[in-house]
Design a protein around this motif. Structure first.
Motif, PDB file in Angstrom:
ATOM      1  N   UNK A  77       4.551 -23.899   2.694  1.00  0.00           N
ATOM      2  CA  UNK A  77       3.885 -25.186   2.899  1.00  0.00           C
ATOM      3  C   UNK A  77       2.486 -25.012   3.483  1.00  0.00           C
ATOM      4  N   UNK A  78       2.343 -24.114   4.453  1.00  0.00           N
ATOM      5  CA  UNK A  78       1.080 -23.956   5.165  1.00  0.00           C
ATOM      6  C   UNK A  78       0.117 -23.108   4.353  1.00  0.00           C
ATOM      7  N   UNK A  79      -1.015 -23.675   4.016  1.00  0.00           N
ATOM      8  CA  UNK A  79      -2.026 -22.951   3.240  1.00  0.00           C
ATOM      9  C   UNK A  79      -3.266 -22.667   4.084  1.00  0.00           C
ATOM     10  N   UNK A  80      -3.129 -22.767   5.401  1.00  0.00           N
ATOM     11  CA  UNK A  80      -4.275 -22.702   6.287  1.00  0.00           C
ATOM     12  C   UNK A  80      -4.509 -21.318   6.896  1.00  0.00           C
ATOM     13  N   UNK A  81      -3.570 -20.415   6.783  1.00  0.00           N
ATOM     14  CA  UNK A  81      -3.740 -19.093   7.379  1.00  0.00           C
ATOM     15  C   UNK A  81      -4.618 -18.228   6.471  1.00  0.00           C
ATOM     16  N   UNK A  82      -5.704 -17.681   6.990  1.00  0.00           N
ATOM     17  CA  UNK A  82      -6.567 -16.855   6.150  1.00  0.00           C
ATOM     18  C   UNK A  82      -5.978 -15.470   5.874  1.00  0.00           C
ATOM     19  N   UNK A  83      -5.061 -15.018   6.736  1.00  0.00           N
ATOM     20  CA  UNK A  83      -4.491 -13.689   6.560  1.00  0.00           C
ATOM     21  C   UNK A  83      -3.039 -13.682   7.018  1.00  0.00           C
ATOM     22  N   UNK A  84      -2.175 -13.152   6.170  1.00  0.00           N
ATOM     23  CA  UNK A  84      -0.769 -12.943   6.527  1.00  0.00           C
ATOM     24  C   UNK A  84      -0.487 -11.466   6.286  1.00  0.00           C
ATOM     25  N   UNK A  85      -0.112 -10.769   7.343  1.00  0.00           N
ATOM     26  CA  UNK A  85       0.156  -9.341   7.259  1.00  0.00           C
ATOM     27  C   UNK A  85       1.572  -9.080   7.764  1.00  0.00           C
ATOM     28  N   UNK A  86       2.429  -8.602   6.872  1.00  0.00           N
ATOM     29  CA  UNK A  86       3.811  -8.284   7.227  1.00  0.00           C
ATOM     30  C   UNK A  86       3.981  -6.779   7.052  1.00  0.00           C
ATOM     31  N   UNK A  87       4.279  -6.107   8.139  1.00  0.00           N
ATOM     32  CA  UNK A  87       4.386  -4.644   8.124  1.00  0.00           C
ATOM     33  C   UNK A  87       5.828  -4.209   8.331  1.00  0.00           C
ATOM     34  N   UNK A  88       6.120  -3.005   7.851  1.00  0.00           N
ATOM     35  CA  UNK A  88       7.419  -2.404   8.098  1.00  0.00           C
ATOM     36  C   UNK A  88       7.222  -0.903   8.284  1.00  0.00           C
ATOM     37  N   UNK A  89       7.950  -0.360   9.233  1.00  0.00           N
ATOM     38  CA  UNK A  89       7.892   1.074   9.483  1.00  0.00           C
ATOM     39  C   UNK A  89       9.205   1.756   9.104  1.00  0.00           C
ATOM     40  N   UNK A  90      10.027   1.048   8.344  1.00  0.00           N
ATOM     41  CA  UNK A  90      11.315   1.585   7.904  1.00  0.00           C
ATOM     42  C   UNK A  90      11.088   2.783   6.986  1.00  0.00           C
ATOM     43  N   UNK A  91      11.797   3.883   7.260  1.00  0.00           N
ATOM     44  CA  UNK A  91      11.674   5.087   6.465  1.00  0.00           C
ATOM     45  C   UNK A  91      13.074   5.560   6.095  1.00  0.00           C
ATOM     46  N   UNK A  92      13.593   5.123   4.956  1.00  0.00           N
ATOM     47  CA  UNK A  92      14.977   5.442   4.608  1.00  0.00           C
ATOM     48  C   UNK A  92      15.230   6.940   4.418  1.00  0.00           C
ATOM     49  N   UNK A  93      14.235   7.695   4.059  1.00  0.00           N
ATOM     50  CA  UNK A  93      14.429   9.109   3.805  1.00  0.00           C
ATOM     51  C   UNK A  93      14.663   9.923   5.073  1.00  0.00           C
TER      52      UNK A  93
END
Length: 86
Positions: free
Chosen positions: A64-80
């Motif tokens: 719904x919200x179109x006002x955020x100039x940047x969305x950063x979703x990080x993950x440090x998961x390392x299955x190996x």
């Protein structure tokens, strides 16, 4: 104006208040990680800290919200690292 339309229009301008509202609808608490990382209109957080049920209100708010100039979703998961191959 219909209440749901007004809510969606207002929520498009205020990410966190709509996120809080959707969390309340599903009887959950807004994540401190989302609040802490929501600075200056930028959403930046580590996805490894979210449970499956935490994603629904967050993704609905992003839809719904179109006002955020940047969305950063990080993950440090390392299955190996834990995979022994046995």
């Amino acid at each position: 104006m219909i209440d749901s339309v007004k809510l969606r229009r207002d929520s498009a301008a205020d990410f966190f208040s709509h996120y809080e509202y959707l969390c309340a609808l599903q009887n959950s608490v807004p994540l401190p990680a989302v609040r802490a990382c929501l600075r200056e209109g930028v959403l930046d957080f580590n996805a490894d800290r979210l449970r499956g049920v935490d994603w629904a209100p967050l993704l609905s708010t992003l839809k719904i919200n179109k006002d955020l100039p940047l969305v950063s979703i990080k993950s440090f998961f390392q299955p190996w690292l834990g995979d022994t191959g046995l």
